[in-house]
Design an enzyme around this catalytic site. Structure first.
Site, PDB file in Angstrom:
ATOM      1  N   ASP A   9      -1.455 -12.202   2.656  1.00 38.13           N
ATOM      2  CA  ASP A   9      -2.407 -11.750   3.664  1.00 38.13           C
ATOM      3  C   ASP A   9      -1.704 -11.061   4.840  1.00 38.13           C
ATOM      4  O   ASP A   9      -0.577 -11.413   5.184  1.00 38.13           O
ATOM      5  CB  ASP A   9      -3.205 -12.968   4.157  1.00 38.13           C
ATOM      6  CG  ASP A   9      -4.512 -12.561   4.805  1.00 38.13           C
ATOM      7  OD1 ASP A   9      -4.847 -11.361   4.803  1.00 38.13           O
ATOM      8  OD2 ASP A   9      -5.199 -13.455   5.325  1.00 38.13           O
ATOM      9  N   ASN A  57     -13.108  -8.344  -2.330  1.00 36.92           N
ATOM     10  CA  ASN A  57     -12.432  -7.133  -1.825  1.00 36.92           C
ATOM     11  C   ASN A  57     -13.130  -5.829  -2.231  1.00 36.92           C
ATOM     12  O   ASN A  57     -12.871  -4.780  -1.641  1.00 36.92           O
ATOM     13  CB  ASN A  57     -10.960  -7.084  -2.261  1.00 36.92           C
ATOM     14  CG  ASN A  57     -10.069  -8.051  -1.505  1.00 36.92           C
ATOM     15  OD1 ASN A  57      -9.048  -8.508  -1.996  1.00 36.92           O
ATOM     16  ND2 ASN A  57     -10.456  -8.381  -0.274  1.00 36.92           N
TER      17      ASN A  57
HETATM   18  C1  FPP Z   1      -4.557  -8.896   2.139  1.00 33.18           C
HETATM   19  O1  FPP Z   1      -4.235  -8.221   3.340  1.00 33.18           O
HETATM   20  C2  FPP Z   1      -3.994  -8.181   1.020  1.00 33.18           C
HETATM   21  C3  FPP Z   1      -4.707  -7.568   0.050  1.00 33.18           C
HETATM   22  C4  FPP Z   1      -6.199  -7.574   0.018  1.00 33.18           C
HETATM   23  C5  FPP Z   1      -4.052  -6.809  -1.030  1.00 33.18           C
HETATM   24  C6  FPP Z   1      -2.744  -7.346  -1.512  1.00 33.18           C
HETATM   25  C7  FPP Z   1      -2.163  -6.341  -2.392  1.00 33.18           C
HETATM   26  C8  FPP Z   1      -0.866  -5.998  -2.431  1.00 33.18           C
HETATM   27  C9  FPP Z   1       0.212  -6.664  -1.665  1.00 33.18           C
HETATM   28  C10 FPP Z   1      -0.557  -4.863  -3.315  1.00 33.18           C
HETATM   29  C11 FPP Z   1       0.526  -5.117  -4.217  1.00 33.18           C
HETATM   30  C12 FPP Z   1       0.177  -5.860  -5.409  1.00 33.18           C
HETATM   31  C13 FPP Z   1       0.653  -5.523  -6.610  1.00 33.18           C
HETATM   32  C14 FPP Z   1       0.498  -6.422  -7.772  1.00 33.18           C
HETATM   33  C15 FPP Z   1       1.338  -4.234  -6.804  1.00 33.18           C
HETATM   34  P1  FPP Z   1      -5.415  -7.638   4.219  1.00 33.18           P
HETATM   35  O2  FPP Z   1      -5.630  -6.228   3.833  1.00 33.18           O
HETATM   36  O3  FPP Z   1      -6.598  -8.536   4.125  1.00 33.18           O
HETATM   37  O4  FPP Z   1      -4.766  -7.716   5.657  1.00 33.18           O
HETATM   38  P2  FPP Z   1      -5.538  -7.946   7.011  1.00 33.18           P
HETATM   39  O5  FPP Z   1      -6.161  -9.301   6.958  1.00 33.18           O
HETATM   40  O6  FPP Z   1      -4.438  -7.874   8.016  1.00 33.18           O
HETATM   41  O7  FPP Z   1      -6.529  -6.839   7.150  1.00 33.18           O
END
Ligand code: FPP
Length: 242
Positions: A9, A57
């Site tokens: 996250d 998501n």
């Molecule tokens: C949460 O951060 C993260 C995600 C929804 C996506 C996670 C995906 C990756 C790390 C991509 C790589 C994965 C692979 C398998 C290549 P957020 O966007 O919710 O962050 P925020 O809470 O700060 O907005």
């Protein structure tokens, strides 16, 4: 520890702090995943599960969703050689029929090619714990309908209500994680203290480690801290302990 699971996250906030588009945060997150996989192997951990895209998501902007899907597709294509050479088995959990047919095919091909690796990277995609449990119930029902359930007489009846052929093991064998041991430790970055529908069934006896570090900043020092914290826990699993 056999199995580490991570809620990656904070990618969005990491990018925001740098006045970059959110997708740059996810890209940096993919690099953090690469590094973490390496540290897990070094530490003798056999399974790493990461929450890459939840059933919720899909509500994000079209741009962010398509960017994440492209990133995943790129990861799959560009990592094949490295995963095979390093004995990493790739596996996806989640409602994969939500994904494009192209991505589904790429995933299935990589799973096939990396089968038998001695380290397993499990990527949760269009994943929700409740959704997985509902799909497991559907699979179970389908087995029963086709007459593939063990007959009652074959069961060792140990519980008072054991007239049912369904026990925890049978149920778990219908989950996406069939054959994978439950996670020992779940790490969540970026300061949120929630499970957010991740591995609901499998987390029954997991330990948790929360850190304020944003996922793209997750480094070896933080990884070591999480492992050290885990190794101090007294895991009684409902028993009376040592
Ligand atoms: C949460 O951060 C993260 C995600 C929804 C996506 C996670 C995906 C990756 C790390 C991509 C790589 C994965 C692979 C398998 C290549 P957020 O966007 O919710 O962050 P925020 O809470 O700060 O907005």
């Amino acid at each position: 520890m056999q199995h580490l699971a991570v809620i990656m996250d904070g990618n969005g906030r990491w990018a925001q702090k740098r006045h970059l588009p959110r997708l740059m945060g996810h890209r940096a997150g993919a690099d953090a995943l690469d590094r973490t996989m390496h540290w897990c192997k070094e530490a003798g951990i056999k399974y790493l599960t990461v929450y890459a895209f939840s059933t919720e998501n899909w509500k994000r902007s079209e741009d962010e969703v398509s960017g994440l899907m492209k990133l995943l597709s790129h990861f799959i294509k560009s990592k094949e050689k490295e995963l095979v050479e390093n004995g990493v088995a790739f596996r996806v959990i989640g409602r994969r029929t939500d994904l494009s047919e192209k991505l589904q095919k790429e995933i299935a091909a990589l799973e096939e090619k990396t089968k038998g690796g001695d380290f397993t990277l499990i990527v949760a995609l269009s994943y929700g714990g409740r959704d997985e449990i509902v799909r497991a119930a559907e699979r179970l029902f389908e087995k029963w309908r086709r007459g593939n359930m063990p007959r009652r007489e074959d069961q060792v009846l140990t519980r008072q209500d054991a007239a049912s052929p369904i026990d925890e093991q049978t149920f778990a064998s219908c989950l996406d994680t069939a054959g994978i041991p439950d996670p020992d430790l779940i790490i969540r970055t970026s300061g949120e203290l929630r499970l957010s529908n991740f591995l609901l069934w499998q987390a029954a006896y997991a330990e948790f480690y929360f850190t304020d570090v944003l996922w793209p900043d997750f480094d070896k020092a933080e990884f070591d801290k999480a492992i050290a914290s885990f190794s101090k826990r007294d895991r009684r699993m409902g028993g009376r302990g040592k």
